[in-house]
Write a protein that holds these residues in place. Sequence first.
Motif, PDB file in Angstrom:
ATOM      1  N   HIS A 176       0.851  -1.204   0.000  1.00 32.44           N
ATOM      2  CA  HIS A 176       0.000   0.000   0.000  1.00 32.44           C
ATOM      3  C   HIS A 176       0.880   1.244   0.000  1.00 32.44           C
ATOM      4  O   HIS A 176       0.622   2.218  -0.722  1.00 32.44           O
ATOM      5  N   ILE A 184       2.453   1.981  -3.457  1.00 34.98           N
ATOM      6  CA  ILE A 184       1.498   2.474  -4.443  1.00 34.98           C
ATOM      7  C   ILE A 184       1.072   3.907  -4.134  1.00 34.98           C
ATOM      8  O   ILE A 184       1.079   4.777  -5.011  1.00 34.98           O
ATOM      9  N   LEU A 185       0.727   4.167  -2.872  1.00 39.85           N
ATOM     10  CA  LEU A 185       0.309   5.518  -2.506  1.00 39.85           C
ATOM     11  C   LEU A 185       1.447   6.514  -2.741  1.00 39.85           C
ATOM     12  O   LEU A 185       1.226   7.610  -3.257  1.00 39.85           O
ATOM     13  N   ASP A 192      -9.724   4.688  -1.861  1.00 45.25           N
ATOM     14  CA  ASP A 192      -9.062   3.537  -1.238  1.00 45.25           C
ATOM     15  C   ASP A 192      -8.163   2.814  -2.232  1.00 45.25           C
ATOM     16  O   ASP A 192      -8.435   2.776  -3.434  1.00 45.25           O
ATOM     17  N   ILE A 193      -7.105   2.215  -1.700  1.00 48.85           N
ATOM     18  CA  ILE A 193      -6.250   1.305  -2.453  1.00 48.85           C
ATOM     19  C   ILE A 193      -6.458  -0.079  -1.859  1.00 48.85           C
ATOM     20  O   ILE A 193      -6.263  -0.278  -0.654  1.00 48.85           O
ATOM     21  N   ILE A 235      -4.769  -5.695  -7.404  1.00 52.52           N
ATOM     22  CA  ILE A 235      -4.576  -4.370  -6.823  1.00 52.52           C
ATOM     23  C   ILE A 235      -5.497  -3.410  -7.563  1.00 52.52           C
ATOM     24  O   ILE A 235      -5.439  -3.289  -8.783  1.00 52.52           O
ATOM     25  N   PHE A 257      -7.737   0.553  -7.164  1.00 54.02           N
ATOM     26  CA  PHE A 257      -7.906   1.787  -6.411  1.00 54.02           C
ATOM     27  C   PHE A 257      -8.946   2.668  -7.086  1.00 54.02           C
ATOM     28  O   PHE A 257      -9.316   2.448  -8.247  1.00 54.02           O
TER      29      PHE A 257
END
Length: 260
Positions: A106, A109-110, A125-126, A132, A134
């Motif tokens: 997470h 990715i963020l 949200d992810i 995966i 989002f």
Amino acid sequence: MESLFQHFRQEEKEKITFYYSKFEIASRDYYPVLLDFTDPRERKIIESISGRFPDIKIEYYGGGSEDNHERKRVLLVPEMLEVSRDDFEIETVELHYPEKFVTLTHRNILGAMMNVGVDRSKLGDIILSDHIQFAIDKNFFDLFKSELTTIKNAPIELVKIPNDEFLSAVSNTTKHSIIVSSFRLDVIVSEVLKEGRAKSKNRITREKVKVNHALVTDPSFQVELEDVISVRGFGRFIVSEFIHETRKGKSRIEVLVYED
């Protein structure tokens, strides 16, 4: 509006004023007003303001069919008007990458998404599960498609998916019960991380701790229920529930720690 400010923190005054103005616009123009993705604390502010505007109903949506996500967009809807999920302008995206050669978290990715230069409020949200996925503000999909092409040096591809196929929020938290002498930020961080108070103070003053995505450098900052606390190098947790006061006058509280 002054009485509203009394129920929230001084540093939230600007946010309260912003949301209040959006309610005023919806009421004055008799037209739905769409807000960005919000966290639980922001929705608490919005709910408090809504009491001043009985002619405005609040609709939430974060994507998916069950919509049990943490981050949701908000529509302020004048009475008698109806809205659909399309009105939330959410794009749900699946991320394809070489799973055999790289593991994405997470945080990976963020961090990559934020490096594109888009404000956090445009991101939902992810979800990390078998796939995966989002949610984002649909107006930013083309930007992400062109700019977000690698994560951890691995090539990725972003593919639009129907909103109804957005995975439900995965319960990736563990519950912990802790006892604290106060709701000071350094006290709670110290208990959750199981480290000395001095070390937690140092983390905070060295700008390594955020509350509700905002940097906090004051160790005496007062934490409230539903606050999301992020500690660099550790992860994040939510102060979810006050359980009871102990015989010695301390507080037993529940925190939900996110598993990255």
